[in-house]
Scaffold this motif. Structure first.
Motif, PDB file in Angstrom:
ATOM      1  N   LYS A  49       0.831  -1.210   0.000  1.00 20.62           N
ATOM      2  CA  LYS A  49       0.000   0.000   0.000  1.00 20.62           C
ATOM      3  C   LYS A  49       0.866   1.261   0.000  1.00 20.62           C
ATOM      4  N   ARG A  50       1.992   1.192   0.688  1.00 21.27           N
ATOM      5  CA  ARG A  50       2.902   2.335   0.707  1.00 21.27           C
ATOM      6  C   ARG A  50       3.415   2.636  -0.697  1.00 21.27           C
ATOM      7  N   LEU A  51       3.801   1.589  -1.432  1.00 23.20           N
ATOM      8  CA  LEU A  51       4.291   1.778  -2.798  1.00 23.20           C
ATOM      9  C   LEU A  51       3.185   2.271  -3.717  1.00 23.20           C
ATOM     10  N   ALA A  52       1.979   1.740  -3.544  1.00 27.42           N
ATOM     11  CA  ALA A  52       0.844   2.196  -4.352  1.00 27.42           C
ATOM     12  C   ALA A  52       0.560   3.668  -4.085  1.00 27.42           C
ATOM     13  N   ALA A  53       0.647   4.074  -2.840  1.00 28.25           N
ATOM     14  CA  ALA A  53       0.419   5.478  -2.499  1.00 28.25           C
ATOM     15  C   ALA A  53       1.485   6.365  -3.136  1.00 28.25           C
ATOM     16  N   GLN A  54       2.753   5.947  -3.068  1.00 28.59           N
ATOM     17  CA  GLN A  54       3.834   6.724  -3.654  1.00 28.59           C
ATOM     18  C   GLN A  54       3.673   6.866  -5.165  1.00 28.59           C
ATOM     19  N   ARG A  55       3.256   5.802  -5.823  1.00 30.29           N
ATOM     20  CA  ARG A  55       3.056   5.869  -7.275  1.00 30.29           C
ATOM     21  C   ARG A  55       1.957   6.854  -7.645  1.00 30.29           C
ATOM     22  N   ASN A  56       1.068   7.129  -6.724  1.00 29.12           N
ATOM     23  CA  ASN A  56      -0.036   8.044  -6.991  1.00 29.12           C
ATOM     24  C   ASN A  56       0.147   9.395  -6.280  1.00 29.12           C
ATOM     25  N   GLY A  57       1.388   9.692  -5.909  1.00 28.11           N
ATOM     26  CA  GLY A  57       1.697  10.997  -5.348  1.00 28.11           C
ATOM     27  C   GLY A  57       1.235  11.211  -3.922  1.00 28.11           C
ATOM     28  N   ARG A  58       1.015  10.116  -3.183  1.00 23.56           N
ATOM     29  CA  ARG A  58       0.598  10.229  -1.792  1.00 23.56           C
ATOM     30  C   ARG A  58       1.689   9.709  -0.858  1.00 23.56           C
ATOM     31  N   LEU A  59       1.624  10.126   0.406  1.00 27.77           N
ATOM     32  CA  LEU A  59       2.609   9.734   1.400  1.00 27.77           C
ATOM     33  C   LEU A  59       2.028   8.698   2.348  1.00 27.77           C
ATOM     34  N   THR A  60       2.893   7.997   3.060  1.00 29.14           N
ATOM     35  CA  THR A  60       2.393   7.043   4.062  1.00 29.14           C
ATOM     36  C   THR A  60       1.713   7.768   5.215  1.00 29.14           C
ATOM     37  N   ILE A  61       2.163   8.985   5.490  1.00 24.10           N
ATOM     38  CA  ILE A  61       1.453   9.882   6.416  1.00 24.10           C
ATOM     39  C   ILE A  61       1.070  11.104   5.602  1.00 24.10           C
ATOM     40  N   LEU A  92      -4.696  -5.933  -6.676  1.00 22.99           N
ATOM     41  CA  LEU A  92      -5.168  -5.349  -7.931  1.00 22.99           C
ATOM     42  C   LEU A  92      -6.100  -4.160  -7.694  1.00 22.99           C
ATOM     43  N   GLU A  93      -6.713  -4.124  -6.522  1.00 24.91           N
ATOM     44  CA  GLU A  93      -7.650  -3.038  -6.229  1.00 24.91           C
ATOM     45  C   GLU A  93      -6.959  -1.795  -5.679  1.00 24.91           C
ATOM     46  N   MET A  94      -5.696  -1.932  -5.268  1.00 23.13           N
ATOM     47  CA  MET A  94      -5.012  -0.798  -4.640  1.00 23.13           C
ATOM     48  C   MET A  94      -4.868   0.369  -5.597  1.00 23.13           C
ATOM     49  N   GLU A  95      -4.473   0.099  -6.830  1.00 25.53           N
ATOM     50  CA  GLU A  95      -4.321   1.176  -7.801  1.00 25.53           C
ATOM     51  C   GLU A  95      -5.681   1.733  -8.210  1.00 25.53           C
ATOM     52  N   SER A  96      -6.683   0.857  -8.326  1.00 23.95           N
ATOM     53  CA  SER A  96      -7.990   1.312  -8.806  1.00 23.95           C
ATOM     54  C   SER A  96      -8.668   2.235  -7.808  1.00 23.95           C
ATOM     55  N   VAL A  97      -8.541   1.942  -6.499  1.00 26.84           N
ATOM     56  CA  VAL A  97      -9.203   2.812  -5.525  1.00 26.84           C
ATOM     57  C   VAL A  97      -8.516   4.170  -5.435  1.00 26.84           C
ATOM     58  N   LEU A  98      -7.208   4.216  -5.659  1.00 23.21           N
ATOM     59  CA  LEU A  98      -6.500   5.488  -5.601  1.00 23.21           C
ATOM     60  C   LEU A  98      -6.820   6.368  -6.799  1.00 23.21           C
ATOM     61  N   SER A  99      -7.104   5.749  -7.939  1.00 27.96           N
ATOM     62  CA  SER A  99      -7.388   6.523  -9.153  1.00 27.96           C
ATOM     63  C   SER A  99      -8.874   6.747  -9.373  1.00 27.96           C
ATOM     64  N   SER A 100      -9.722   6.176  -8.516  1.00 27.19           N
ATOM     65  CA  SER A 100     -11.167   6.317  -8.713  1.00 27.19           C
ATOM     66  C   SER A 100     -11.610   7.733  -8.404  1.00 27.19           C
ATOM     67  N   GLN A 101     -12.608   8.194  -9.128  1.00 28.16           N
ATOM     68  CA  GLN A 101     -13.162   9.524  -8.925  1.00 28.16           C
ATOM     69  C   GLN A 101     -14.627   9.385  -8.540  1.00 28.16           C
ATOM     70  N   GLY A 102     -15.126  10.377  -7.802  1.00 23.26           N
ATOM     71  CA  GLY A 102     -16.534  10.354  -7.436  1.00 23.26           C
ATOM     72  C   GLY A 102     -16.745   9.950  -5.996  1.00 23.26           C
ATOM     73  N   PRO A 103     -17.962  10.143  -5.496  1.00 19.85           N
ATOM     74  CA  PRO A 103     -18.231   9.939  -4.075  1.00 19.85           C
ATOM     75  C   PRO A 103     -18.451   8.498  -3.660  1.00 19.85           C
ATOM     76  N   VAL A 104     -18.592   7.561  -4.618  1.00 15.75           N
ATOM     77  CA  VAL A 104     -18.898   6.182  -4.261  1.00 15.75           C
ATOM     78  C   VAL A 104     -17.791   5.268  -4.773  1.00 15.75           C
ATOM     79  N   CYS A 105     -17.274   4.440  -3.874  1.00 14.83           N
ATOM     80  CA  CYS A 105     -16.204   3.519  -4.231  1.00 14.83           C
ATOM     81  C   CYS A 105     -16.728   2.403  -5.124  1.00 14.83           C
ATOM     82  N   PRO A 106     -16.004   2.061  -6.187  1.00 15.21           N
ATOM     83  CA  PRO A 106     -16.471   0.985  -7.066  1.00 15.21           C
ATOM     84  C   PRO A 106     -16.225  -0.409  -6.519  1.00 15.21           C
ATOM     85  N   VAL A 107     -15.533  -0.540  -5.374  1.00 14.94           N
ATOM     86  CA  VAL A 107     -15.147  -1.859  -4.886  1.00 14.94           C
ATOM     87  C   VAL A 107     -16.275  -2.530  -4.117  1.00 14.94           C
ATOM     88  N   SER A 108     -16.760  -1.865  -3.060  1.00 16.92           N
ATOM     89  CA  SER A 108     -17.735  -2.505  -2.181  1.00 16.92           C
ATOM     90  C   SER A 108     -18.548  -1.450  -1.446  1.00 16.92           C
TER      91      SER A 108
END
Length: 269
Positions: free
Chosen positions: A124-136, A166-182
């Motif tokens: 998750k830390r690496l996924a966050a970094q790839r999307n310009g986010r920090l662990t904190i 596989l869902e880590m990248e998708s949730v970080l790039s998702s737009q809108g108020p409702v999550c597509p996962v669950s």
């Protein structure tokens, strides 16, 4: 150059604080100049001017001095207002001793962090970094932009809840108020945010209505007045964050769902 020449026995810490405040209140942060000329002392500023966040008059560097061009006509006896820069009220209070309740630059900070006990923390830390986010990750909640900030927080919060790589990248790039996962996971994310805002509001010693009653008093101590004004502005921002979160919960497709249990939810501070 000669720090030991100052007779410290004649200048106590209390006198030093008073002198420091006198100097600090005269400091002006100039724009569009070199770093060496960024700060200026304007001794006549505090007694003659009123700082505001929503005006356009600025103190600017002109040759070897500082010049003020006003942005409105004035009558004799009126206070001249000057822009104090894009500072939140917490900075205005420290730097200049006042709170601007109409400050469009006011903000509070919400800090979210990935749970280090999560077995998938590194992924998750690496996924966050790839999307310009920090662990904190700090989120600046600007006044009037509370709903937008809550929406900006959701992808990061969802990252802490997913377990499928596989869902880590998708949730970080998702737009809108409702999550597509669950839907139940989305409910869990929003439920955690709502609980956080409620807990943070409950941490204040007074409510907004109590602050209003206190500020209505004529003989309130000046320091207590500005402190109450500052906390009141913070509470308003947090209250609007809570309202925005509850609105998003009410927009979920099935309100009969219960939040998903998540042992490694993100941490909020």
């Amino acid at each position: 150059q000669y720090p030991f020449d100052i007779p410290t026995e004649a200048f106590s810490f209390e006198i030093f604080k008073q002198a420091f405040v006198a100097v600090q209140s005269c400091v002006v942060h100039l724009q569009n100049v070199s770093l060496a000329r960024r700060f200026a002392l304007v001794p006549l500023g505090p007694p003659l001017l009123t700082y505001r966040s929503n005006c356009k008059a600025m103190l600017t560097a002109v040759d070897g001095g500082v010049q003020l061009v006003v942005d409105r006509p004035y009558l004799a006896g009126q206070s001249i207002v000057v822009w104090c820069g894009p500072q939140p009220n917490s900075k205005l209070l420290i730097n200049y001793g006042f709170v601007d309740e109409d400050n469009p630059y006011d903000r509070v900070v919400v800090e979210a962090a990935l749970n280090t006990e999560d077995p998938q923390y590194q992924d998750k830390r690496l996924a966050a970094q790839r999307n310009g986010r920090l662990t904190i990750q700090p989120f600046q909640v600007k006044v009037g932009k509370e709903r937008e900030t809550v929406l900006d927080m959701l992808p990061y919060m969802r990252l802490g809840y997913v377990t499928d790589p596989l869902e880590m990248e998708s949730v970080l790039s998702s737009q809108g108020p409702v999550c597509p996962v669950s839907p139940c996971m989305e409910y869990a994310v929003l439920d955690q945010l709502a609980a956080y805002f409620r807990e943070r509001l409950a941490g204040y010693l007074t409510t907004l209505s109590e602050d209003d009653a206190l500020l209505a008093e004529c003989d309130i101590d000046p320091k207590k007045r500005v402190a109450t004004q500052l906390l009141r502005c913070e509470k308003k921002i947090l209250s609007r964050c809570l309202e925005a979160t509850i609105d998003l919960i009410n927009e979920l497709p099935d309100l009969s769902l219960s939040p998903c249990p998540v042992p490694y939810a993100p941490l909020l501070r």
